[in-house]
Design an enzyme around this catalytic site. Structure first.
Site, mmCIF file in Angstrom:
data_model
loop_
_atom_site.group_PDB
_atom_site.id
_atom_site.type_symbol
_atom_site.label_atom_id
_atom_site.label_comp_id
_atom_site.label_asym_id
_atom_site.label_seq_id
_atom_site.Cartn_x
_atom_site.Cartn_y
_atom_site.Cartn_z
ATOM 1 N N LYS A 56 45.165 92.691 56.814
ATOM 2 C CA LYS A 56 45.389 94.137 56.671
ATOM 3 C C LYS A 56 44.367 94.681 55.692
ATOM 4 O O LYS A 56 44.515 94.544 54.482
ATOM 5 C CB LYS A 56 46.804 94.428 56.161
ATOM 6 C CG LYS A 56 47.192 95.893 56.407
ATOM 7 C CD LYS A 56 48.257 96.406 55.484
ATOM 8 C CE LYS A 56 47.729 96.752 54.126
ATOM 9 N NZ LYS A 56 46.681 97.793 54.107
ATOM 10 N N GLU A 61 43.252 87.840 44.081
ATOM 11 C CA GLU A 61 41.914 88.192 43.572
ATOM 12 C C GLU A 61 42.013 89.635 43.102
ATOM 13 O O GLU A 61 41.977 90.559 43.914
ATOM 14 C CB GLU A 61 40.859 88.050 44.685
ATOM 15 C CG GLU A 61 40.671 86.640 45.231
ATOM 16 C CD GLU A 61 39.847 85.747 44.302
ATOM 17 O OE1 GLU A 61 39.447 86.226 43.216
ATOM 18 O OE2 GLU A 61 39.609 84.592 44.662
ATOM 19 N N CYS A 63 34.889 94.579 41.352
ATOM 20 C CA CYS A 63 35.842 93.868 40.495
ATOM 21 C C CYS A 63 35.133 93.206 39.320
ATOM 22 O O CYS A 63 35.704 93.068 38.250
ATOM 23 C CB CYS A 63 36.622 92.852 41.309
ATOM 24 S SG CYS A 63 35.582 91.711 42.217
ATOM 25 N N GLU A 116 41.051 98.958 33.630
ATOM 26 C CA GLU A 116 40.002 98.975 34.644
ATOM 27 C C GLU A 116 39.755 100.422 35.078
ATOM 28 O O GLU A 116 40.682 101.100 35.534
ATOM 29 C CB GLU A 116 40.406 98.124 35.856
ATOM 30 C CG GLU A 116 39.267 97.930 36.836
ATOM 31 C CD GLU A 116 39.641 97.040 38.019
ATOM 32 O OE1 GLU A 116 40.755 97.198 38.553
ATOM 33 O OE2 GLU A 116 38.809 96.206 38.415
HETATM 34 P P1 NAD Z 1 45.139 98.307 45.956
HETATM 35 O O1 NAD Z 1 45.873 97.278 45.196
HETATM 36 O O2 NAD Z 1 45.553 99.728 45.825
HETATM 37 O O3 NAD Z 1 45.195 97.966 47.522
HETATM 38 C C1 NAD Z 1 44.752 96.738 48.021
HETATM 39 C C2 NAD Z 1 45.429 96.465 49.339
HETATM 40 O O4 NAD Z 1 46.823 96.292 49.126
HETATM 41 C C3 NAD Z 1 45.285 97.569 50.382
HETATM 42 O O5 NAD Z 1 45.030 96.986 51.650
HETATM 43 C C4 NAD Z 1 46.645 98.232 50.359
HETATM 44 O O6 NAD Z 1 46.994 98.855 51.572
HETATM 45 C C5 NAD Z 1 47.523 97.014 50.126
HETATM 46 N N1 NAD Z 1 48.872 97.292 49.636
HETATM 47 C C6 NAD Z 1 49.290 98.331 48.872
HETATM 48 N N2 NAD Z 1 50.621 98.225 48.633
HETATM 49 C C7 NAD Z 1 51.046 97.113 49.259
HETATM 50 C C8 NAD Z 1 52.313 96.485 49.420
HETATM 51 N N3 NAD Z 1 53.413 96.979 48.839
HETATM 52 N N4 NAD Z 1 52.388 95.346 50.143
HETATM 53 C C9 NAD Z 1 51.286 94.825 50.724
HETATM 54 N N5 NAD Z 1 50.058 95.378 50.621
HETATM 55 C C10 NAD Z 1 49.928 96.508 49.895
HETATM 56 O O7 NAD Z 1 43.606 98.097 45.577
HETATM 57 P P2 NAD Z 1 42.386 99.023 45.958
HETATM 58 O O8 NAD Z 1 42.501 100.303 45.178
HETATM 59 O O9 NAD Z 1 42.275 99.083 47.436
HETATM 60 O O10 NAD Z 1 41.148 98.151 45.431
HETATM 61 C C11 NAD Z 1 40.642 98.215 44.118
HETATM 62 C C12 NAD Z 1 41.105 96.994 43.334
HETATM 63 O O11 NAD Z 1 40.719 95.803 43.993
HETATM 64 C C13 NAD Z 1 40.448 96.932 41.965
HETATM 65 O O12 NAD Z 1 41.423 96.581 41.005
HETATM 66 C C14 NAD Z 1 39.429 95.807 42.113
HETATM 67 O O13 NAD Z 1 39.071 95.188 40.903
HETATM 68 C C15 NAD Z 1 40.137 94.891 43.059
HETATM 69 N N6 NAD Z 1 39.204 93.982 43.737
HETATM 70 C C16 NAD Z 1 39.207 92.664 43.367
HETATM 71 C C17 NAD Z 1 38.309 91.773 43.954
HETATM 72 C C18 NAD Z 1 38.284 90.316 43.547
HETATM 73 O O14 NAD Z 1 37.727 89.506 44.285
HETATM 74 N N7 NAD Z 1 38.843 89.950 42.401
HETATM 75 C C19 NAD Z 1 37.417 92.226 44.926
HETATM 76 C C20 NAD Z 1 37.440 93.573 45.273
HETATM 77 C C21 NAD Z 1 38.346 94.451 44.665
#
Ligand code: NAD
Length: 502
Positions: free
Chosen positions: A189, A264, A298, A394
């Protein structure tokens, strides 16, 4: 219809999609039954599409399809043939690199040149893991009982992957490739805000020979489609890439169904500059660390720790350099920083800058480009302590907090004074010090006189609020498999210590 939407739809058609976002279930492009989700171009603020959430119904269909196809993918063909399919996927991604990069640039707002690099990396991920498909095997263990004991390294079954909006096709390929190389099937997803390139990647993979249903893509929302897939009985592991807040919810949902998770998550990485460093190189590195991708990375070097003797000189160099960075249309070849990817993130980043001002920051910034779009110009926050909100939370934007330090011990203490543990870097000409700092700073990835170098062959992951588990390299192969221990008794009479036969 706008010229950009027209270009986007042409790119979608050229990678086998229809002209609007759809889930991909068992090889079929499928509209969702749920609530409306809008995709907004972050450069023009135009609504590109409104599509229907995959919701719980499609989540169930996707998990059922993955469950039905997994045994055939794992056992119905040789491991070498599986690797060959992955080679073909890699080639197909490369030959469709331009439309994939264009879709990503328009929908995520990422500069086209960065998108091209990420698409090439996705091709590299499938090529790298294709080679592992027939090289992963168990071992023979010399147990003391005289049994022949050996292990089988087996796929988990169905894995559910959740990815964020900041690097959609990159994080998709990053998790799909090791999962299928090891014989798993996948439900993925992507973020509801940037789902199209993940569907395109899997559509191209199917055209290259991946059996339908081995990878299924849900276009939709976390609390509906995401939660339903986590709970589905066929799912054996949840791999989440995203924010710590959602990661906590996802890990809790997985744990309450007794499923393991890899998380991650985010970071607040320290980029440490000593006065003996080549300051010009360090400044270029500091710019790349925080301004590339508009800081929506990230591993962004969002805490810049500079030795006090060169702090002012270095901050001035960084601030002056900001004026030469090209902000603009992600589709423009020269653009180095595009807009923030979505309105919610734009509000967050600008809110954090306002809060930093309230907490006493001296703000170095520059004018943004003219016109609309969610632009935040490169920004340096100075005169804040490491306890300030901007230094601990962040921001996920092109905003760096510059903090002075006096000596090595203080640099290490400041670097580790955070709830994250994802990445970091040091700039110094003292080799011994470079190694001492690399060892002492809590991080899953650490660079010396460099920043943001990554490769699919090298492990990646974090600790604390940055998550747990590892992706990339051979570590990902372990995350996506489990060892089975097999005992064969070769003695003339069985060595069973207890038992009666009447
Ligand atoms: P987010 O946590 O808002 O969303 C990530 C994903 O989770 C999306 O697909 C979203 O639809 C899904 N999601 C949301 N609520 C959920 C639920 N209740 N159950 C299941 N899935 C759910 O993150 P974002 O704003 O899309 O991305 C930014 C974040 O991602 C930043 O904190 C960044 O540091 C992190 N990130 C980490 C890495 C890594 O490898 N460590 C890589 C890229 C981004």
């Amino acid at each position: 219809m706008s010229e950009r939407l027209c270009k986007l739809q042409q790119a979608m058609l050229s990678v086998g999609l229809n002209e609007h976002p759809q889930s991909l279930i068992n090889g079929e492009l499928t509209d969702g039954p749920g609530a409306d989700v809008s995709l907004i171009d972050p450069f023009t603020e135009e609504v590109l599409f409104t599509y229907a959430d995959a919701d719980t119904d499609l989540a169930k269909l996707a998990c059922d399809a993955a469950s039905a196809t997994q045994p055939g993918w794992a056992k119905g063909m040789s491991a070498a043939a599986r690797g060959q399919v992955m080679q073909d996927i890699s080639r197909s991604v490369l030959s469709h690199a331009e439309p994939l990069a264009q879709i990503e640039a328009i929908v995520a707002g990422k500069p086209i040149r960065d998108c091209r690099v990420e698409v090439a990396k996705v091709a590299e991920m499938f090529a790298y893991y294709s080679g592992w498909a027939d090289k992963l095997h168990g071992e023979v263990i010399p147990v003391p009982s005289g049994h022949l004991n050996y292990t089988l390294r087996e796929p988990l079954g169905v894995v559910f992957q959740i990815t964020p909006w900041n690097a959609p096709i990159f994080t998709g390929g990053w998790q799909i490739a090791p999962a299928i190389a090891t014989g798993n099937s996948v439900v993925i997803k992507p973020s509801e805000l940037t789902p199209i390139t993940t569907v395109a990647l899997v559509k191209l993979a199917e055209e290259a020979g991946l059996p339908k249903g081995v990878v299924n893509v849900l276009c939709g929302l976390g609390p509906t489609a995401g939660q339903a897939a986590i709970e589905h009985h066929a799912v054996r592991k949840v791999v989440f890439v995203g924010s710590p807040e959602t990661g906590r919810r996802v890990a809790t949902a997985a744990a309450s169904n007794l499923k393991p998770a890899v998380l991650e998550l985010g970071g607040k990485s320290a980029n440490i500059v000593f006065d003996d460093a080549n300051l010009k190189h360090a400044c270029l590195g500091a710019q790349a660390a925080i301004f590339s991708g508009a800081g929506q990375s990230c591993v962004a070097g969002s805490r810049l720790l500079v030795q006090r003797s060169v702090h002012k000189e270095f901050v001035d160099m960084l601030a002056n350099g900001m004026n030469n960075i090209t902000l603009g249309d992600p589709l423009n070849e020269n653009t180095e920083i595009g807009p923030i990817s979505n309105a919610r993130q734009f509000e967050h980043v600008t809110g954090m800058i306002k809060q930093a001002a309230n907490e006493g920051a001296t703000i170095h910034t520059r004018t943004k480009n003219d016109g609309c779009g969610y632009f935040v110009p490169p920004t340096v926050l100075n005169d804040l302590s490491n306890n300030a909100t901007a230094a601990q939370s962040e921001i996920f934007g092109p905003v760096v907090t510059a903090i002075p330090f006096d000596d090595e011990a203080e640099a290490i203490a400041l670097a580790n004074d955070t709830n994250f543990g994802l990445a970091g870097a040091v700039w110094t000409s003292d080799v011994g010090r470079a190694h001492r700092i690399a060892e002492a700073v809590r991080a899953g990835t650490f660079w010396i006189n460099s920043y943001k170098a990554i490769h699919v062959s090298s492990p990646f992951g974090g600790s604390l609020n940055s998550g747990f588990g590892r992706s990339s390299g051979t570590d990902a192969l372990m995350e996506y498999t489990a060892a089975k221990s097999v005992w064969l008794d070769s003695a003339p009479t069985p060595k069973i210590a207890f038992g009666y036969v009447s």
